[in-house]
Write an enzyme that holds these catalytic residues in place. Sequence first.
Site, PDB file in Angstrom:
ATOM      1  N   HIS A  65       0.829  -1.208   0.000  1.00 41.77           N
ATOM      2  CA  HIS A  65       0.000   0.000   0.000  1.00 41.77           C
ATOM      3  C   HIS A  65       0.867   1.264   0.000  1.00 41.77           C
ATOM      4  O   HIS A  65       2.009   1.232  -0.399  1.00 41.77           O
ATOM      5  CB  HIS A  65      -0.995  -0.056   1.156  1.00 41.77           C
ATOM      6  N   GLU A  90      -2.207   0.438   7.720  1.00 45.63           N
ATOM      7  CA  GLU A  90      -1.301  -0.602   7.236  1.00 45.63           C
ATOM      8  C   GLU A  90      -0.093  -0.023   6.514  1.00 45.63           C
ATOM      9  O   GLU A  90       1.044  -0.484   6.676  1.00 45.63           O
ATOM     10  CB  GLU A  90      -2.058  -1.559   6.313  1.00 45.63           C
ATOM     11  N   HIS A 133       2.742  -7.143   4.456  1.00 38.30           N
ATOM     12  CA  HIS A 133       1.392  -6.617   4.679  1.00 38.30           C
ATOM     13  C   HIS A 133       0.957  -6.833   6.121  1.00 38.30           C
ATOM     14  O   HIS A 133       1.559  -7.598   6.870  1.00 38.30           O
ATOM     15  CB  HIS A 133       0.395  -7.313   3.742  1.00 38.30           C
ATOM     16  N   GLU A 184       1.580 -11.706   5.925  1.00 37.21           N
ATOM     17  CA  GLU A 184       0.553 -10.927   6.632  1.00 37.21           C
ATOM     18  C   GLU A 184       0.906 -10.974   8.116  1.00 37.21           C
ATOM     19  O   GLU A 184       0.783 -12.010   8.769  1.00 37.21           O
ATOM     20  CB  GLU A 184      -0.834 -11.517   6.389  1.00 37.21           C
TER      21      GLU A 184
END
Length: 253
Positions: A10, A24, A79, A141
């Site tokens: 992102h 995030e 992430h 993640e």
Amino acid sequence: MVKLFIDPGHGGTDSGAVGNGLQEKNITLQIASTLRDILLNEYESVSVLLSRTSDQTVSLSERTDAANNWGADYYLSIHINSGGGTGFESYIYPGSGAPTTTYQNIIHEEVLKLVDFANRGEKNANFYVLRASKMPALLTENGFIDDANDAAKLKNTSFLTTIARGHANGLARAFNLTKKPTAMYRVQIGTFSNKTNADNLAAEAKAKGFDAIVVLRDGLYKVQIGAFASKENADALAIKAMNAGFNVIVIYE
């Protein structure tokens, strides 16, 4: 030279997952930046490229194109999860064989050796960055931003450093990276109490062709452009840096 492409997920207009006062995009950049510094500071014959180094918007195709054009040996996308769960999980592209599966096994294991997260397992997914990257690729993640317990950990800078360290240990093991000698001659061009000032000097050095990094030691941000076992090599780089207009000191630490 092992070329590692690190992709903090992102950024810019894309905040990624949000929750518990966190975004995030900010967490992934902090982890990725720390991971880069660990790899460059502590290992020989490794080159690191980040998909972004600030809060900027970078499309998925721009990320994979950068890795592919650079000829990266590995693509690692970092992430933070959301959706009501908790813990750590990792993903590779469906149908991937060795060495992609081997790298996943190693990095997943090394992260969980250090990080206090529940193990959600090693998984497959048709994510764009896994599909479009030409080299072995992994997406991790690292906790759930909308889980209060995970978020409390993600607010802790030392915990994020531990996440980065786990990834570094995994990459080092997967690619048989060699540790640098503990004490080396380091070419230093600045010392600051403010990280922004150190980052600005590092950016100036990079623009002039030096491989600059920012190191936090003894409460100060130190900008260094090289580390050598040989003082002669350090002195040679120091002269080059002085000719480029930098104030230089060669230290041994």
